[in-house]
Structures are given as structure tokens and as C-alpha cells.
Design an enzyme around this catalytic site. Structure first.
Site, PDB file in Angstrom:
ATOM      1  CE1 TYR A  73      -3.570   2.721   0.979  1.00 58.01           C
ATOM      2  CE2 TYR A  73      -1.740   3.603   2.261  1.00 58.01           C
ATOM      3  CZ  TYR A  73      -2.986   3.767   1.688  1.00 58.01           C
ATOM      4  OH  TYR A  73      -3.641   4.968   1.816  1.00 58.01           O
ATOM      5  CD  GLU A 132      -6.042   4.925  -0.751  1.00 50.10           C
ATOM      6  OE1 GLU A 132      -5.960   4.886   0.480  1.00 50.10           O
ATOM      7  OE2 GLU A 132      -7.129   4.908  -1.374  1.00 50.10           O
TER       8      GLU A 132
END
Length: 397
Positions: free
Chosen positions: A118, A206
Site C-alpha cells: 500500500y 493512493e
């Protein structure tokens, strides 16, 4: 301004970030054509069908599927396009899917195992610095990771005076447990990602997941991007990416007529001039036992036309049971605002079916109260904050 995945990937690719390649399709036939083209360009045998909506958790809602042949591409694309996709980040009604991204399969076999990470870049408002947040736990909800295993989330803050330093990119790669070619690839990825974030005037990038492929390439498999609205005047190429179908219809209409409007879930509509006063008005409504139905700043001009436009915007919300107009007469005189309210009310005829409380304070406030009181309309006037709160409570009872 939020972007679709494929748009975010376009921006990433323009700054040298390796991405999972794909082609957008608007119907099943286009999906098959895109799959064929993608196979020719990349050699991929399988294809990932990904719904393009402004919401996360698409896979959980059935918006991400793997197709192993062209027949499955056609069937899956046909079933996803037009569906109302419900995810943890949408309303109960979901969001209608207008297009899908046909993407290459990047989880191919090789010399090493694939790994998912991530990574996001955003502003740390506490320190006033940009921050890279990353974790070894990619491909899952980062909120869940933060709650259950917070020690697996790392952050790297960037000094705005010098920007991202090479040692910081290496630190990210090291904390992710990479070595060799993958380590070098990750440092390049981090540097390019941060450059994309800064030079596109974004408020957030993101990537979940960032993938280490079986041959040690590092790429963005997903992209959730939000561009700062205040910078669109100098990023016109990104402003053209705005998909109004994905935004609140009332907010879009309000923006078109120059009103600062944010839709909320309450029962009392607000019409205020000035953001600070608007926030205080929302507190006032809650203290009176109501819930604000919106944030609406009409700005320094509150003539009859602007007030009427604001009325029409507020009344599009069926949950509104009352409207509180709270104006400070500094730039504009209170009596002019009061006359604007009266004129707008008369122009709209029977369209206004909810009680209206008008609180005007500042230049000619008393005169404004007289105009409201003598208008013969079902409008309640107030001068003091508490008086307005009492009237809100009274009409909601």
C-alpha cells in the site's frame, strides 16, 4: 476533484510511473476490442474487468472480475456496465457504472513470488508537510490495517524546502523488505510517484496495491487520485477529466451558478454569507435540536436573483423542513438582502412550502427586520443569534 482509476493512471504514466496497462470500454463490444488490442500490445492472455466509479472497495461489490477468454470479457463487461455498484464507500443505492477498464493480467508466474504493498501521498495537516504513507499490507483496506496492525504502517515526511531526498526513497524500499532489482525499482517508483503528486497539484494519490511482479517490476495496479480544486485554473488538462455524473447533482448545479454548496443529511437548510458564519450557523441549528441539511455560502452578493437560486438549490433536498437565512451585512446592506428575500419568495410562488427564518445583522439590520415583518409573507425574522435558534426550534416542533 476525484478522478477515475484510468485517469489517475494516465497521470502516473506521464511522470514515468509504471502502471498496469488498460483500455476504457463503454459497452461489451468495445470491451472485446480493447481486450484484443491489449493482447497484441502486451501479450496478456487474461484480462481484468474493472468498473470505473469514484469509490473504493469495487471488488467487494462485484465491480472487479477476471476474464480468462474473450467470451468472458464480453459477458463480464456486459454485466458490470450499467449496474448500480454498491461498495462500502457508496450510498445504499450505489453508483451506476458507465464504463469499465479492460486491464492486463500482471500476476503472471515467474522467478519470484508477487507481493502487494500500500502507498499513498498526501498532506499531513498537523505538520504542514507532504507525507508518504506505506505498508507491506497491500490489497486490503488500509483502515483495517491501521486498526488491527498499526505497526505495519510507515510514514515518511518530506521537507518542502528540499523535496523528496534519495535516502527517503531507499528507506521506503528497505521498510517494505525489498532487495536487488525490486529495491531499485521501488526507489524509482517512489520518486516518480511523489513528482506526479506535486506537479499535478493533487491532494491525494493512493495506490492500493503497488505490485512487485514475479520478475521484480514495481507497478501501480490501482490509482485513486484527487486533484486540488483550487489549482484547476492552472491544470486545465486535468479539469477536463471531471466526470460530473459521479458528483452530487445538486452540488454540480450550485457550482454552475457560483454558489458554494455542500450537501449534508439534515433537515434545516442554511443560506449564509461567509464560511465562518456558515459553520457557526450549522452549530446553531444543532443546538436548536435540528441537523444542517447543507453548507451554503452565497458570498458577498445576496440580491434577489442569487437568493432565489439558493432557495431553489436548497429545496431540491426533500429532507429540508425549514430554512435558516443568516446574513451579516458588511459588504452588502441588510435591507438589500431582506428585499432580495422578499422578492425571491414572491417570484417562486408556491414553490416554498417550508418555514423560513431570516436573521440579519449588521448595516441597516433593524430596517431589514421591518421589511421582512411587513412583507405579509410567512417569513420569521430575527436579529440575535439566540432568537434565530429559538425560532428554528419552534418551527421544527
Amino acid at each position: 476533484m476525484n478522478l477515475h482509476e484510468y485517469q489517475g493512471k494516465e497521470i502516473l504514466a506521464s511522470f514515468g510511473v509504471r502502471i498496469q496497462r488498460g483500455i476504457v470500454a463503454h459497452n461489451a463490444k468495445e470491451a472485446v476490442d480493447a481486450a484484443k488490442q491489449l493482447t497484441q500490445e502486451t501479450g496478456t492472455g487474461w484480462h481484468v474487468i474493472k468498473a470505473q466509479v469514484h469509490a473504493g472497495g469495487r471488488g467487494k461489490g462485484g465491480g472487479v472480475k477476471l476474464a480468462k477468454n474473450l467470451k468472458e470479457v464480453e459477458e463480464l463487461a456486459g454485466s458490470i456496465i450499467g449496474m448500480n455498484l454498491i461498495t462500502p464507500q457508496t450510498s445504499a443505492e450505489g453508483k451506476k457504472v458507465h464504463q469499465v477498464l479492460i486491464a492486463e493480467d500482471v500476476y503472471y508466474p515467474g522467478d519470484s513470488e508477487t507481493s502487494e504493498f500500500y502507498m499513498s501521498v498526501l498532506l499531513n495537516r498537523g505538520t504542514g508537510r507532504n507525507m508518504i504513507m506505506y505498508s507491506t499490507e497491500g490489497g486490503m483496506d488500509i483502515e483495517e490495517v491501521a486498526e488491527k496492525t498499526p505497526h505495519l504502517i510507515f510514514t515518511e515526511e518530506i521537507d518542502p524546502a528540499v523535496g523528496l531526498m534519495p535516502f527517503q526513497a531507499r528507506k521506503v524500499a528497505f521498510n517494505l523488505g525489498l532487495s536487488g532489482t525490486a529495491f531499485k525499482e521501488m526507489t524509482k517508483f517512489v520518486a516518480s510517484l511523489y513528482k506526479a503528486y506535486v506537479e499535478s497539484d493533487s491532494s491525494m494519490f493512493e495506490i492500493n496495491p503497488v505490485l512487485k511482479t514475479s520478475d521484480d517490476k514495481i507497478m501501480a495496479v490501482d490509482a485513486k487520485v484527487s486533484i486540488d480544486d483550487n489549482a484547476l485554473y492552472r491544470r486545465k488538462q486535468y479539469a477536463e477529466m471531471r466526470d460530473l455524473r459521479e458528483e452530487n447533482a445538486i452540488e454540480v448545479e450550485a457550482r454552475a451558478v457560483g454558489l458554494n454548496y455542500v450537501d449534508l443529511d439534515g433537515n434545516v437548510g442554511c443560506m449564509v454569507n461567509g464560511a465562518g458564519l456558515a459553520m457557526a450557523t450549522m452549530d446553531l441549528i444543532k443546538m436548536a435540536g435540528g441537523e444542517p441539511a447543507n453548507f451554503l455560502d452565497v458570498g458577498g452578493t445576496a440580491d434577489a436573483k442569487r437568493v432565489e437560486e439558493a432557495f431553489r438549490i436548497i429545496l431540491k433536498d426533500p429532507n429540508v423542513k425549514a430554512i435558516l437565512i443568516n446574513i451579516f451585512g458588511g459588504i452588502v446592506r441588510c435591507d438589500r438582502v431582506a428585499q432580495g428575500v422578499v422578492d425571491a419568495y414572491k417570484n417562486m410562488g408556491d414553490a416554498i412550502k417550508v418555514p423560513i427564518i431570516v436573521r440579519l445583522q449588521g448595516t441597516n439590520a433593524e430596517l431589514a427586520k421591518e421589511i421582512i415583518d411587513n412583507s405579509g409573507l410567512a417569513v420569521h425574522s430575527a436579529v440575535q443569534f439566540q432568537e434565530a435558534a429559538d425560532k428554528v426550534k419552534e418551527v421544527l416542533a
